[in-house]
Write an enzyme that holds these catalytic residues in place. Structure first.
Site, PDB file in Angstrom:
ATOM      1  N   ASP A 119       0.985  -1.098  -0.094  1.00 48.86           N
ATOM      2  CA  ASP A 119      -0.197  -0.031   0.015  1.00 48.86           C
ATOM      3  C   ASP A 119       0.966   1.220   0.003  1.00 48.86           C
ATOM      4  OD1 ASP A 119      -2.344  -1.339  -0.042  1.00 48.86           O
ATOM      5  OD2 ASP A 119      -2.469  -1.376   2.304  1.00 48.86           O
ATOM      6  N   ASP A 137      -6.944  -1.436  -4.718  1.00 51.29           N
ATOM      7  CA  ASP A 137      -8.001  -0.972  -3.789  1.00 51.29           C
ATOM      8  C   ASP A 137      -8.891   0.103  -4.102  1.00 51.29           C
ATOM      9  OD1 ASP A 137      -6.577  -2.750  -2.056  1.00 51.29           O
ATOM     10  OD2 ASP A 137      -5.658  -1.165  -1.044  1.00 51.29           O
TER      11      ASP A 137
END
Length: 154
Positions: A119, A137
């Protein structure tokens, strides 16, 4: 469904996977873990690893969660592909499924190859930071919003 539509959805999924993998690889190669670059007053690039799912839920497991998430993600992808195959064609719904499948598949590749998901997008308002996320995401989130709005016809 026409072959051109099938090819379009495959192309969209491929683009999501490609962009997500390239950005994650670049982040891992140019940044140290937890290194942060401030882009704007509300956006940072922050390299972190997510061993769980959304918002790092279940990230403290003893590696059992990796295999659980792999099986869970594969099950979701298969379910969505089967649903697409047997449902009447709807461009918005198919686009939503494709966004979700592309994002889920890309995060699955990360989880299988690394044991975690990379991330790096960190939105914040002053010191209030939201969950750090990635391109996959974003794709999953947009797909879910499309499905919800189509389901309730907002």
């Amino acid at each position: 469904m026409k072959l051109s539509a099938i090819l379009w959805f495959l192309f969209l999924a491929f683009i999501i996977i490609f962009v997500d993998i390239i950005t994650k690889q670049e982040i891992m190669h140019v940044m140290y873990l937890y290194e942060k670059y401030k882009l704007t007053s509300f956006l940072n690039i922050l390299y972190c690893r997510n061993y769980g799912i959304a918002f790092s839920i279940l990230s403290e497991g003893k590696n059992w969660q990796r295999w659980f998430f792999i099986v869970f993600t594969i099950s979701i992808i298969i379910f969505m592909l089967v649903t697409m195959y047997y449902s009447d064609f709807n461009n918005v719904v198919y686009t939503a499924y494709t966004l979700i499948i592309g994002g889920a598949f890309s995060n699955l590749i990360d989880r299988i190859s690394n044991g975690f998901v990379v991330d790096f997008i960190d939105f914040h308002i002053k010191n209030l930071h939201f969950a750090t996320f990635n391109i996959a995401d974003c794709s999953i989130f947009i797909g879910l919003i499309l499905l919800i709005t189509k389901t309730f016809e907002f």
